[in-house]
Scaffold this active site. Structure first.
Site, short mmCIF file in Angstrom:
data_model
loop_
_atom_site.label_atom_id
_atom_site.label_comp_id
_atom_site.label_asym_id
_atom_site.label_seq_id
_atom_site.Cartn_x
_atom_site.Cartn_y
_atom_site.Cartn_z
N ASN A 9 99.75 130.42 38.81
CA ASN A 9 100.20 130.05 37.46
C ASN A 9 101.70 130.26 37.39
O ASN A 9 102.18 131.39 37.34
CB ASN A 9 99.47 130.94 36.44
CG ASN A 9 99.95 130.71 35.02
OD1 ASN A 9 100.71 129.76 34.76
ND2 ASN A 9 99.53 131.55 34.10
N TRP A 10 102.42 129.15 37.40
CA TRP A 10 103.89 129.24 37.45
C TRP A 10 104.50 129.57 36.08
O TRP A 10 105.69 129.77 35.95
CB TRP A 10 104.49 127.93 37.98
CG TRP A 10 104.09 127.64 39.42
CD1 TRP A 10 103.39 128.48 40.26
CD2 TRP A 10 104.35 126.45 40.16
NE1 TRP A 10 103.22 127.87 41.48
CE2 TRP A 10 103.79 126.62 41.45
CE3 TRP A 10 105.00 125.25 39.87
CZ2 TRP A 10 103.87 125.65 42.45
CZ3 TRP A 10 105.08 124.27 40.87
CH2 TRP A 10 104.53 124.47 42.13
N LYS A 11 103.68 129.56 35.05
CA LYS A 11 104.15 129.85 33.68
C LYS A 11 105.38 128.98 33.35
O LYS A 11 105.46 127.86 33.82
CB LYS A 11 104.40 131.36 33.52
CG LYS A 11 103.17 132.17 33.93
CD LYS A 11 103.23 133.62 33.56
CE LYS A 11 101.95 134.33 34.02
NZ LYS A 11 101.91 135.73 33.65
N HIS A 93 94.72 131.83 28.16
CA HIS A 93 95.55 132.84 28.85
C HIS A 93 96.03 133.86 27.81
O HIS A 93 96.33 133.50 26.67
CB HIS A 93 96.74 132.16 29.53
CG HIS A 93 97.48 133.09 30.44
ND1 HIS A 93 98.35 134.04 29.97
CD2 HIS A 93 97.41 133.26 31.77
CE1 HIS A 93 98.82 134.74 31.00
NE2 HIS A 93 98.26 134.30 32.10
N GLU A 95 98.76 135.22 27.32
CA GLU A 95 100.06 134.91 26.69
C GLU A 95 99.88 133.91 25.55
O GLU A 95 100.59 133.96 24.55
CB GLU A 95 101.05 134.41 27.76
CG GLU A 95 101.52 135.56 28.63
CD GLU A 95 101.88 135.20 30.05
OE1 GLU A 95 102.13 134.02 30.35
OE2 GLU A 95 101.90 136.14 30.89
N GLU A 165 91.86 138.88 33.46
CA GLU A 165 93.25 139.30 33.56
C GLU A 165 93.52 140.39 32.52
O GLU A 165 93.81 140.08 31.36
CB GLU A 165 94.19 138.12 33.29
CG GLU A 165 94.08 137.00 34.29
CD GLU A 165 95.35 136.16 34.34
OE1 GLU A 165 95.94 136.04 35.42
OE2 GLU A 165 95.78 135.66 33.28
N GLY A 171 102.23 141.03 34.93
CA GLY A 171 103.68 141.11 35.02
C GLY A 171 104.22 142.53 35.00
O GLY A 171 105.42 142.73 34.82
N SER A 210 99.29 141.13 38.42
CA SER A 210 100.09 141.76 39.47
C SER A 210 99.45 141.68 40.86
O SER A 210 99.57 142.61 41.66
CB SER A 210 100.40 143.22 39.10
OG SER A 210 101.18 143.27 37.92
N GLY A 231 100.49 135.17 39.13
CA GLY A 231 101.67 134.77 38.37
C GLY A 231 102.91 134.87 39.24
O GLY A 231 103.18 134.02 40.09
N GLY A 232 103.66 135.94 39.06
CA GLY A 232 104.96 136.11 39.74
C GLY A 232 104.94 135.81 41.23
O GLY A 232 105.82 135.08 41.73
#
Ligand code: 13P
Length: 253
Positions: A9-11, A93, A95, A165, A171, A210, A231-232
């Protein structure tokens, strides 16, 4: 045996050139025996689809609206995602739930709309730190799962994917421990099994929060963890490929 899925997930990250570089690395290093998925921002979907070319890496979207197309400024319908080559789409998600106030009902509508347009929905669920500390983890997560199950039935949820998640692990560099994640994954599977045992057995439940090349292997050793929503670490080609390799290797053990 459930085939692992590793989703990146590149957000809201990336530039045209940076994304070309990342996709080039992923295509060159494509890993067998694992489903690989990238989830770029909407505006780069077509570019990424083109650059993935004949590779087996799949394309997904980060969000969708559930209503039929019309006067909804800024929104995207599932049929549009399908038309530009998206096979999967995130729904709910954390977010989106936290920063854009998405409700369980809206998430269920999004999940259903994806199914109606032949886009595989990935239902994201997870508790906040406060909820975990208050001992409400299972209550929150199962409420989020049930709300979708009520809308589409156990067979409907089985056509999608679930991603656990925990919000406190996203993150932060602090992943849930394999045991903490497994406990929740196992409970989700059991809850679905009550209404749809065959569905529950086949359903892929991803862990996200993470995940990186250091902690992925131990997470993938867990019975009910069928892959990761990253993610990251998914923004670094080599790192994402290593996570995919660890998942593929986990299948051999
Ligand atoms: P991080 O891997 O950066 O913690 O993000 C997880 C996530 O939210 C994926 O959807």
């Amino acid at each position: 045996m459930r085939k692992p899925l590793i989703a990146g997930n590149w957000k809201m990250n990336g530039t045209k050139d940076g994304i070309t570089d990342l996709v080039t690395i992923l295509v060159a290093g494509e890993v067998n025996n694992v489903d690989m998925l990238v989830i770029p921002p909407f505006v780069y979907l077509e570019q990424v689809g083109r650059e993935l070319g004949e590779s087996g890496i799949r394309l997904g979207a980060q969000n969708v609206d559930w209503r039929a197309q019309g006067a909804l400024t800024g929104e995207i319908e599932a049929s549009m995602l399908k038309e530009v080559g998206c096979e999967l789409c995130l729904t709910g998600h954390s977010e989106r739930r936290q920063l854009f106030a998405e409700t369980d009902d809206q998430v269920a509508c999004k999940f259903k709309a994806c199914l109606e347009h032949d886009v595989t929905p990935i239902l994201c669920v997870g508790e906040t730190l406060q909820q975990r500390q208050a001992g409400q983890t299972m209550e929150v997560v199962l409420r989020q799962v049930r709300s979708v199950m009520e809308a589409v039935g156990p067979a409907g949820i089985g056509q999608g994917i679930v991603a656990y998640e925990p919000v406190w692990a996203i993150g932060t560099g602090e992943s849930a421990s394999p045991e903490q994640a497994e406990e929740v994954h196992g409970n989700i599977r059991q809850a679905i099994a009550r209404d749809g045992p065959a569905t529950a057995e086949k359903l892929r439940i991803l862990y996200g929060g993470s995940v990186n090349s250091e902690n992925a292997a131990e997470l993938f050793r867990m019975e009910d963890i069928d892959g990761a929503l990253v993610g990251g670490a998914s923004l670094i080609g080599k790192e994402f490929l290593t996570i995919c390799e660890l998942a593929a290797r986990g299948m051999e053990n």
